[in-house]
Design a protein around this motif. Structure first.
Motif, PDB file in Angstrom:
ATOM      1  N   HIS A   1       0.791  -1.232   0.000  1.00  0.00           N
ATOM      2  CA  HIS A   1       0.000   0.000   0.000  1.00  0.00           C
ATOM      3  C   HIS A   1       0.827   1.287   0.000  1.00  0.00           C
ATOM      4  O   HIS A   1       0.264   2.369  -0.151  1.00  0.00           O
ATOM      5  CB  HIS A   1      -0.925   0.008   1.225  1.00  0.00           C
ATOM      6  CG  HIS A   1      -1.814  -1.186   1.316  1.00  0.00           C
ATOM      7  ND1 HIS A   1      -2.759  -1.491   0.352  1.00  0.00           N
ATOM      8  CD2 HIS A   1      -1.881  -2.186   2.248  1.00  0.00           C
ATOM      9  CE1 HIS A   1      -3.386  -2.614   0.699  1.00  0.00           C
ATOM     10  NE2 HIS A   1      -2.874  -3.048   1.830  1.00  0.00           N
ATOM     11  N   PHE A   2       2.147   1.178   0.172  1.00  0.00           N
ATOM     12  CA  PHE A   2       2.975   2.382   0.283  1.00  0.00           C
ATOM     13  C   PHE A   2       3.270   2.981  -1.091  1.00  0.00           C
ATOM     14  O   PHE A   2       3.633   2.277  -2.027  1.00  0.00           O
ATOM     15  CB  PHE A   2       4.288   2.063   0.993  1.00  0.00           C
ATOM     16  CG  PHE A   2       5.179   3.250   1.196  1.00  0.00           C
ATOM     17  CD1 PHE A   2       4.793   4.283   2.030  1.00  0.00           C
ATOM     18  CD2 PHE A   2       6.410   3.333   0.549  1.00  0.00           C
ATOM     19  CE1 PHE A   2       5.616   5.387   2.236  1.00  0.00           C
ATOM     20  CE2 PHE A   2       7.232   4.430   0.739  1.00  0.00           C
ATOM     21  CZ  PHE A   2       6.836   5.458   1.585  1.00  0.00           C
ATOM     22  N   LYS A   3       3.129   4.317  -1.198  1.00  0.00           N
ATOM     23  CA  LYS A   3       3.379   5.041  -2.440  1.00  0.00           C
ATOM     24  C   LYS A   3       4.494   6.061  -2.204  1.00  0.00           C
ATOM     25  O   LYS A   3       4.265   7.155  -1.704  1.00  0.00           O
ATOM     26  CB  LYS A   3       2.099   5.748  -2.924  1.00  0.00           C
ATOM     27  CG  LYS A   3       0.928   4.805  -3.177  1.00  0.00           C
ATOM     28  CD  LYS A   3       1.225   3.836  -4.301  1.00  0.00           C
ATOM     29  CE  LYS A   3       0.059   2.887  -4.552  1.00  0.00           C
ATOM     30  NZ  LYS A   3       0.357   1.884  -5.608  1.00  0.00           N
ATOM     31  N   TRP A   4       5.726   5.665  -2.605  1.00  0.00           N
ATOM     32  CA  TRP A   4       6.888   6.505  -2.372  1.00  0.00           C
ATOM     33  C   TRP A   4       6.769   7.864  -3.068  1.00  0.00           C
ATOM     34  O   TRP A   4       7.134   8.905  -2.498  1.00  0.00           O
ATOM     35  CB  TRP A   4       8.152   5.794  -2.852  1.00  0.00           C
ATOM     36  CG  TRP A   4       9.364   6.670  -2.913  1.00  0.00           C
ATOM     37  CD1 TRP A   4       9.936   7.221  -4.016  1.00  0.00           C
ATOM     38  CD2 TRP A   4      10.163   7.111  -1.803  1.00  0.00           C
ATOM     39  NE1 TRP A   4      11.033   7.974  -3.677  1.00  0.00           N
ATOM     40  CE2 TRP A   4      11.193   7.920  -2.325  1.00  0.00           C
ATOM     41  CE3 TRP A   4      10.096   6.897  -0.419  1.00  0.00           C
ATOM     42  CZ2 TRP A   4      12.154   8.522  -1.516  1.00  0.00           C
ATOM     43  CZ3 TRP A   4      11.061   7.501   0.383  1.00  0.00           C
ATOM     44  CH2 TRP A   4      12.061   8.296  -0.168  1.00  0.00           C
ATOM     45  N   LYS A   5       6.261   7.898  -4.270  1.00  0.00           N
ATOM     46  CA  LYS A   5       6.188   9.140  -5.038  1.00  0.00           C
ATOM     47  C   LYS A   5       5.286  10.177  -4.369  1.00  0.00           C
ATOM     48  O   LYS A   5       5.484  11.378  -4.545  1.00  0.00           O
ATOM     49  CB  LYS A   5       5.687   8.860  -6.455  1.00  0.00           C
ATOM     50  CG  LYS A   5       6.691   8.116  -7.333  1.00  0.00           C
ATOM     51  CD  LYS A   5       6.161   7.937  -8.751  1.00  0.00           C
ATOM     52  CE  LYS A   5       7.179   7.236  -9.634  1.00  0.00           C
ATOM     53  NZ  LYS A   5       6.682   7.051 -11.021  1.00  0.00           N
TER      54      LYS A   5
END
Length: 246
Positions: A68-72
C-alpha cells in the motif's frame, strides 16, 4: 495504585491498536492519556514521540508488506516536514490555543468520512508536488511544536484531496509519522528533554498494541471498516484536543 496502573496499560494498548490500524503513531492519544493519569508534562512529549517511533514503524511494515505504500506521494511531504519538525521540536511555546483549533478542524474530516462516499480508484487525482511541499512543511512545523508525528493531520488531507485510498493513506502516514517523530525528538534533544524509566514498559505495551492493530488494519480490515475506524480515531483526537490537555 496497582489497579490504576493496569487501567493505564490497558488503555495504552487500545490507543496503540486503534491508531496503528489506520497507520497512525498515536501521539495525540498518548498525550491525552498521560495527561489524564497525571504524568509529568516534562516527559509527556518525548514519551509520546518515542512511542510513535515504535508503533508507526510496525504499522508501516505491515502496510508496506500489503503493497500500500506510495513513495512518489510520500517523499515530497517528508522533504519539507522533516527539517521543519526538527525546528518545531526546539521551540518552547504555549500550544493550548492551537490544540483547540486543531481539535475543531478534525471534526470536518470526521463528518466527511461518516457521511460521504468512499474514494474509489476511478476518483483518484494526481498528487501536486508544490502543494505537497507546502502541506508537509506546515504539518512538520506544527507537529514538532506540539509533540506529534503529524499523521492525524496528513491522513484527512490525503483523502480529501483524493490522492490515495484508505490503506495507501495509512502506509504513507505511518512513514510520515516515523520520520517526523525522529526529527521532533532530535529537536527536543537539542533543547533538553527528560526520559523516565517507566518508558520501557510503555514501549512494550504500545508496541504490542501497535503490532496487533497494524496487522488487522493492513491485512484483515476491509475498506469500509477502516474508513469508520479512521473517523473514530479523528473524533477521539478532536475530543481529547478540545476537552483535555493533549
Amino acid at each position: 495504585m496497582q489497579a490504576e496502573l493496569l487501567l493505564f496499560f490497558g488503555l495504552l494498548f487500545i490507543v496503540a491498536f486503534l491508531y496503528s490500524s489506520v497507520g497512525h503513531g498515536g501521539a495525540s492519544g498518548y498525550l491525552a492519556l498521560m495527561a489524564i493519569f497525571a504524568i509529568s508534562p516534562l516527559i509527556m512529549k518525548p514519551t509520546a514521540l518515542l512511542l510513535n517511533l515504535f508503533v508507526s514503524s510496525v504499522s508501516f511494515i505491515q502496510f508496506y508488506r500489503g503493497g500500500h505504500f506510495k513513495w512518489k506521494i510520500f517523499w515530497p511531504f517528508a522533504l519539507t516536514s522533516v527539517p521543519l519538525s526538527f525546528v518545531g521540536g526546539t521551540m518552547a511555546i504555549d500550544s493550548n490555543i492551537y490544540k483547540k483549533i486543531l481539535g475543531a478542524l478534525l471534526l470536518i474530516p470526521v463528518a466527511r468520512f461518516f457521511f460521504f462516499k468512499n474514494t474509489e480508484s476511478k476518483d483518484f487525482k494526481p498528487a501536486n508536488f508544490a502543494l505537497s511541499l507546502i502541506i508537509g512543511g506546515i504539518i512538520g512545523l506544527l507537529s514538532g511544536m506540539i509533540g506529534i508525528g503529524g499523521g492525524i493531520i496528513l491522513s484527512p488531507i490525503l483523502l480529501l484531496l483524493k490522492w490515495t485510498d484508505q490503506k495507501q493513506t495509512a502506509a504513507i502516514s505511518a512513514a510520515f509519522i516515523f520520520v517526523n517523530s525522529v526529527a521532533g525528538l532530535g529537536g527536543q534533544l537539542v533543547k533538553g528533554i527528560t526520559f523516565n524509566t517507566d518508558m520501557i514498559a510503555y514501549v512494550v505495551v504500545a508496541f504490542a498494541g501497535g503490532l496487533c492493530g497494524a496487522y488487522f488494519g493492513a491485512l484483515k480490515f476491509p475498506q469500509t471498516i477502516l474508513k469508520n475506524v479512521l473517523a473514530c480515531v479523528l473524533a477521539l483526537a478532536a475530543y481529547k484536543l478540545l476537552f483535555t490537555y493533549a
